[in-house]
Design an enzyme around this catalytic site. Structure first.
Site, PDB file in Angstrom:
ATOM      1  N   ASN A  88      56.482  51.527  36.924  1.00  0.00           N
ATOM      2  CA  ASN A  88      55.518  50.418  37.043  1.00  0.00           C
ATOM      3  C   ASN A  88      56.117  49.418  38.018  1.00  0.00           C
ATOM      4  OD1 ASN A  88      54.275  51.625  34.906  1.00  0.00           O
ATOM      5  ND2 ASN A  88      54.648  49.965  33.447  1.00  0.00           N
ATOM      6  N   GLY A  89      55.260  48.751  38.786  1.00  0.00           N
ATOM      7  CA  GLY A  89      55.762  47.726  39.695  1.00  0.00           C
ATOM      8  C   GLY A  89      55.596  48.151  41.144  1.00  0.00           C
TER       9      GLY A  89
ATOM     10  N   ARG B  19      45.498  48.401  29.508  1.00  0.00           N
ATOM     11  CA  ARG B  19      46.190  47.748  30.607  1.00  0.00           C
ATOM     12  C   ARG B  19      45.467  47.978  31.937  1.00  0.00           C
ATOM     13  NH1 ARG B  19      51.515  46.386  29.685  1.00  0.00           N
ATOM     14  NH2 ARG B  19      52.208  46.974  31.761  1.00  0.00           N
TER      15      ARG B  19
ATOM     16  N   CYS C 158      50.059  49.567  35.372  1.00  0.00           N
ATOM     17  CA  CYS C 158      50.480  50.893  34.899  1.00  0.00           C
ATOM     18  C   CYS C 158      51.051  50.806  33.476  1.00  0.00           C
ATOM     19  CB  CYS C 158      51.565  51.444  35.798  1.00  0.00           C
ATOM     20  SG  CYS C 158      51.165  51.395  37.536  1.00  0.00           S
TER      21      CYS C 158
ATOM     22  N   LYS D 212      33.776  35.892  32.049  1.00  0.00           N
ATOM     23  CA  LYS D 212      33.523  36.987  31.098  1.00  0.00           C
ATOM     24  C   LYS D 212      32.399  37.871  31.614  1.00  0.00           C
ATOM     25  CE  LYS D 212      36.354  36.976  29.241  1.00  0.00           C
ATOM     26  NZ  LYS D 212      37.491  36.099  29.071  1.00  0.00           N
TER      27      LYS D 212
ATOM     28  N   GLU E 252      34.630  29.911  31.982  1.00  0.00           N
ATOM     29  CA  GLU E 252      35.037  31.054  31.164  1.00  0.00           C
ATOM     30  C   GLU E 252      33.858  32.006  30.934  1.00  0.00           C
ATOM     31  OE1 GLU E 252      37.573  32.479  30.377  1.00  0.00           O
ATOM     32  OE2 GLU E 252      37.231  33.590  28.546  1.00  0.00           O
TER      33      GLU E 252
ATOM     34  N   TRP F  96      47.932  52.468  37.851  1.00  0.00           N
ATOM     35  CA  TRP F  96      46.969  51.538  38.452  1.00  0.00           C
ATOM     36  C   TRP F  96      47.357  51.456  39.917  1.00  0.00           C
ATOM     37  CZ3 TRP F  96      46.949  46.476  40.582  1.00  0.00           C
ATOM     38  CH2 TRP F  96      45.708  45.816  40.555  1.00  0.00           C
TER      39      TRP F  96
ATOM     40  N   HIS G 207      25.653  19.185  44.805  1.00  0.00           N
ATOM     41  CA  HIS G 207      26.523  19.174  45.998  1.00  0.00           C
ATOM     42  C   HIS G 207      26.567  20.552  46.661  1.00  0.00           C
ATOM     43  CE1 HIS G 207      27.773  15.120  45.152  1.00  0.00           C
ATOM     44  NE2 HIS G 207      27.872  15.470  43.879  1.00  0.00           N
TER      45      HIS G 207
ATOM     46  N   LYS H  71      44.951  44.628  32.041  1.00  0.00           N
ATOM     47  CA  LYS H  71      45.121  43.645  30.978  1.00  0.00           C
ATOM     48  C   LYS H  71      46.286  42.718  31.269  1.00  0.00           C
ATOM     49  CE  LYS H  71      44.431  41.812  26.927  1.00  0.00           C
ATOM     50  NZ  LYS H  71      43.296  40.885  26.855  1.00  0.00           N
TER      51      LYS H  71
ATOM     52  N   GLU I  86      33.387  39.911  34.875  1.00  0.00           N
ATOM     53  CA  GLU I  86      34.427  40.950  34.764  1.00  0.00           C
ATOM     54  C   GLU I  86      33.957  42.169  33.979  1.00  0.00           C
ATOM     55  OE1 GLU I  86      38.140  40.046  32.714  1.00  0.00           O
ATOM     56  OE2 GLU I  86      37.124  38.636  31.412  1.00  0.00           O
TER      57      GLU I  86
HETATM   58  O1  M6R Z   1      48.259  37.520  29.866  1.00  0.00           O
HETATM   59  P1  M6R Z   1      47.731  36.322  30.583  1.00  0.00           P
HETATM   60  O2  M6R Z   1      47.040  35.377  29.669  1.00  0.00           O
HETATM   61  O3  M6R Z   1      48.783  35.620  31.405  1.00  0.00           O
HETATM   62  O4  M6R Z   1      46.658  36.875  31.595  1.00  0.00           O
HETATM   63  C1  M6R Z   1      46.034  36.048  32.521  1.00  0.00           C
HETATM   64  C2  M6R Z   1      44.769  36.661  33.073  1.00  0.00           C
HETATM   65  O5  M6R Z   1      45.064  37.861  33.742  1.00  0.00           O
HETATM   66  C3  M6R Z   1      43.747  36.955  31.970  1.00  0.00           C
HETATM   67  O6  M6R Z   1      43.468  35.808  31.227  1.00  0.00           O
HETATM   68  C4  M6R Z   1      42.441  37.490  32.569  1.00  0.00           C
HETATM   69  O7  M6R Z   1      41.823  36.534  33.367  1.00  0.00           O
HETATM   70  C5  M6R Z   1      41.528  37.937  31.438  1.00  0.00           C
HETATM   71  N1  M6R Z   1      41.649  39.338  31.233  1.00  0.00           N
HETATM   72  C6  M6R Z   1      40.101  37.633  31.666  1.00  0.00           C
HETATM   73  O8  M6R Z   1      39.342  37.969  30.551  1.00  0.00           O
END
Ligand code: M6R
Length: 613
Positions: A101-102, A27, A2, A490, A486, A75, A509, A608, A493
């Site tokens: 938020n929370g 976010r 949020c 990417k 990674e 959110w 394996h 985010k 997501e």
């Molecule tokens: O702010 P942070 O680096 O701690 O966030 C960790 C993950 O939530 C973040 O890296 C997430 O996996 C990315 N948005 C992926 O692209």
């Protein structure tokens, strides 16, 4: 997660709050709302979905002569993302509103208690409990009522409160969910979950800490400790980001802009920290001397998501150059396993935001067990940087796209610096080697800058054959293995294509069973120390008719014999391959998602900054 925005000051509140919410869109959210005080009455608007829906219904309110209000992007956690569940939430009278938020963990019992006292609830959210709880304690002192209410609440919260009985004041409280005040003599006083919301108006900010309550007025603010009750002397920090840095600047998406900002992010992270004559790396903010290093016999790297992938790369570097054993942990696992951490362990958290709930909990635990904590972080003043013993800031600038790109690259740059720093303190590398590696890190920014447009063009040419596939594998060995992970993250997501990353040697394996003529596999095959092994794995894929995309070293003509789809990258020192080889993986994900018409910057279900567990 949020987003909260609050404002009181000389400007009209509605455009200020909407602009703030727009800047917090990254976010992640699924409904939005706004409230402002006009002629003694609270006017509230809420809607499902994107902020544009809210903007449509409040078109005329933009010019409302109101100067105090709150906004929220939700959110969903408790209750579906409906208009009714969107914030702000009101008490029974409608004279008091709360944004939050929370998560309120004991909301169920509080709700039952409040219902039995006659409070009427109109949403399924945990947040609404807060509005009624404050109402329950409110006579004429809002601050006391808020204090009493939060004293009953268990969980994490950042809240904003507005009451018609105190029409010139906003109240904010923070506990385990980020909240920052913005202050400006000309512009007024601001409240937000994150800095980008404040940047159009001020870069003078005050970070609230856990269990602090702030009283905001147009021309002043006060912060109190909820534990001691005393007035606190909070430091006003100047943030050297500007509003333009959080705008798209002509690019179609923030993600693409941020990919192209990577050379600068590397340079900013490295500059002033390496002396190329002596080879020495200076990290004064780390607060870590020779004696500290002498005591360390193990390092734990703790992070989530993309930051965890940066940690996986750093393990290879630290073990090779600083000769310290490294464990890499996903923070949500680290915090709940039986940790063998003590004062001989150094814990390093890696986080773009510095607010990720699991990572934060992990470092708190490690500290309790006696470990020193260092954080690699992009956001100045964020909670992790305040709680760690030392920080290595990455200087990527604000990252708005939910998919982390330039933050990842600058984490790699910072972790490489940190590796050299440790190795120098431990004298496990010579000054000549330090110079050579330091220079390689500085030079990689130029290589990335030169290659980016060409890599993008090559990717655009090949995605027609791949953008509508259902699955994707990414494979790599050694330093390329975390980059395969990674790349897969990417792609999944932002394009919603199912993708997995594997160590190439693991294929046989299990995952090799998936390979047939339909399965696309992106293999990272730089000419490094494991090149021949990687090539054998690629041959195994070829033998099973997998649809190969190869990323390899310029001049490696053998790759063309295996597939038409080869992206060539210049030969750089092996240690720099993770930085260089990330670029095509990011661009592949971006171009595919963009061609599929996906919401690249705000992918579904994602936030985010993940500030809840
Ligand atoms: O702010 P942070 O680096 O701690 O966030 C960790 C993950 O939530 C973040 O890296 C997430 O996996 C990315 N948005 C992926 O692209």
């Amino acid at each position: 997660m949020c987003g909260i925005v609050g404002y009181c000051g000389p400007r009209r509140v509605v455009p200020v709050v909407l602009e703030g919410l727009r800047r917090l869109e990254y976010r992640g959210y699924d409904s939005a709302g706004i409230v402002y005080l006009e002629n003694g009455k609270l006017i509230k608007h809420r809607s499902e979905g994107k902020l544009s829906n809210l903007e449509m219904i409040i078109d005329s309110a933009i010019i409302a002569p109101a100067h105090i209000g709150l906004g929220h992007t939700r959110w969903a956690t408790h209750g579906a993302p409906t208009t009714n569940n969107a914030h702000p939430h009101s008490d029974c009278s409608g004279d008091l509103v709360v944004v939050h938020n929370g998560i309120i963990e004991n909301y169920h019992s509080l709700r039952e208690e409040l219902k039995s006292k006659g409070h009427r609830f109109s949403s399924e959210t945990d947040t609404e409990v807060l509005a009624h709880l404050i109402e329950e304690y409110l006579e004429d002192d809002l601050v006391s009522a808020v204090k009493e209410a939060v004293g009953r609440v268990e969980g994490s919260y950042a809240i904003g409160v507005l009451w018609t009985g105190l029409p010139d004041t906003l109240i904010a409280v923070r506990n385990q969910s980020p909240l920052v005040l913005g202050t400006s003599t000309e512009q007024g006083t601001f409240l937000a979950s994150d800095i980008p919301a404040l940047l159009p108006y001020t870069n003078e900010v005050v970070f609230l800490d856990d269990m602090e309550l702030a009283v905001l007025k147009a021309d002043s603010f006060k912060v109190y400790s909820l534990i001691s009750g005393s007035l606190l002397d909070k430091e006003v920090k100047t943030i050297n980001w500007n509003a333009g840095m959080a705008e798209k600047g002509g690019f179609k998406h923030f993600m693409l802009k941020e990919i192209f900002e990577q050379p600068q992010a590397i340079t900013n992270t490295v500059s002033g920290r390496i002396n190329l004559e002596s080879g020495s790396v200076e990290l004064p903010e780390v607060n870590f001397g020779k004696e500290d290093i002498g005591r360390i016999d193990r390092i734990f790297l703790v992070a989530c998501g993309t930051s965890w992938h940066a940690a996986l790369v750093a393990k290879y570097w630290i073990e090779k150059f600083a000769h310290i054993p490294v464990d890499v942990d996903i923070a949500s696992e680290f915090r709940y396993r039986h940790l063998l951490v003590n004062d001989r362990v150094l814990t390093v958290s890696i986080s773009q935001s510095g607010e990720t709930a699991d990572t934060l909990a992990g470092i708190r635990l490690a500290r309790k067990l006696g470990s020193k904590v260092i954080t690699i972080c992009n956001v100045v003043g964020s909670t992790m940087t305040r709680e760690a013993d030392g920080t290595v800031y990455t200087h990527a600038g604000p990252e708005i796209g939910v998919a982390s790109t330039k933050a990842f690259i600058s984490q790699l740059a910072a972790l490489f610096l940190f590796t050299l720093f440790l190795a120098q303190k431990k004298r496990t590398i010579s000054p000549e080697k330090s110079r050579e590696l330091g220079k390689a890190l500085i030079d990689i920014a130029t290589v990335v800058e030169q290659e980016l447009p060409r890599i993008q063009a090559d990717i655009v040419k090949l995605i027609d054959n791949f953008y509508d596939c259902r699955d994707f594998l990414f494979v790599g060995r050694g330093l390329s293995f975390p980059i395969a992970l990674e790349g897969a993250l990417k792609l999944k997501e932002i394009s919603y294509i199912h993708a997995e990353g594997y160590a190439s040697g693991e294929l046989k394996h299990g995952p090799i069973a998936l390979i047939d003529k339909e399965m696309p596999i992106l293999a990272l095959v730089p000419q490094d120390d494991v090149y021949q092994k990687s090539l054998s794995n690629v041959e195994e894929i070829k033998a099973r008719q997998g649809r190969l995309i190869l990323i390899g070293t310029e001049g490696d003509s053998h790759l063309r014999k295996l597939t038409e789809d080869v992206i060539y990258l210049p030969k750089v020192p092996d240690e720099m391959n993770p930085i260089l080889y990330t670029i095509p993986a990011q661009l592949l994900a971006y171009e595919i998602a963009s061609k599929r018409g996906c919401d690249v910057d705000q992918p579904r279900n994602l936030a985010k900054s993940v500030t809840v567990e």
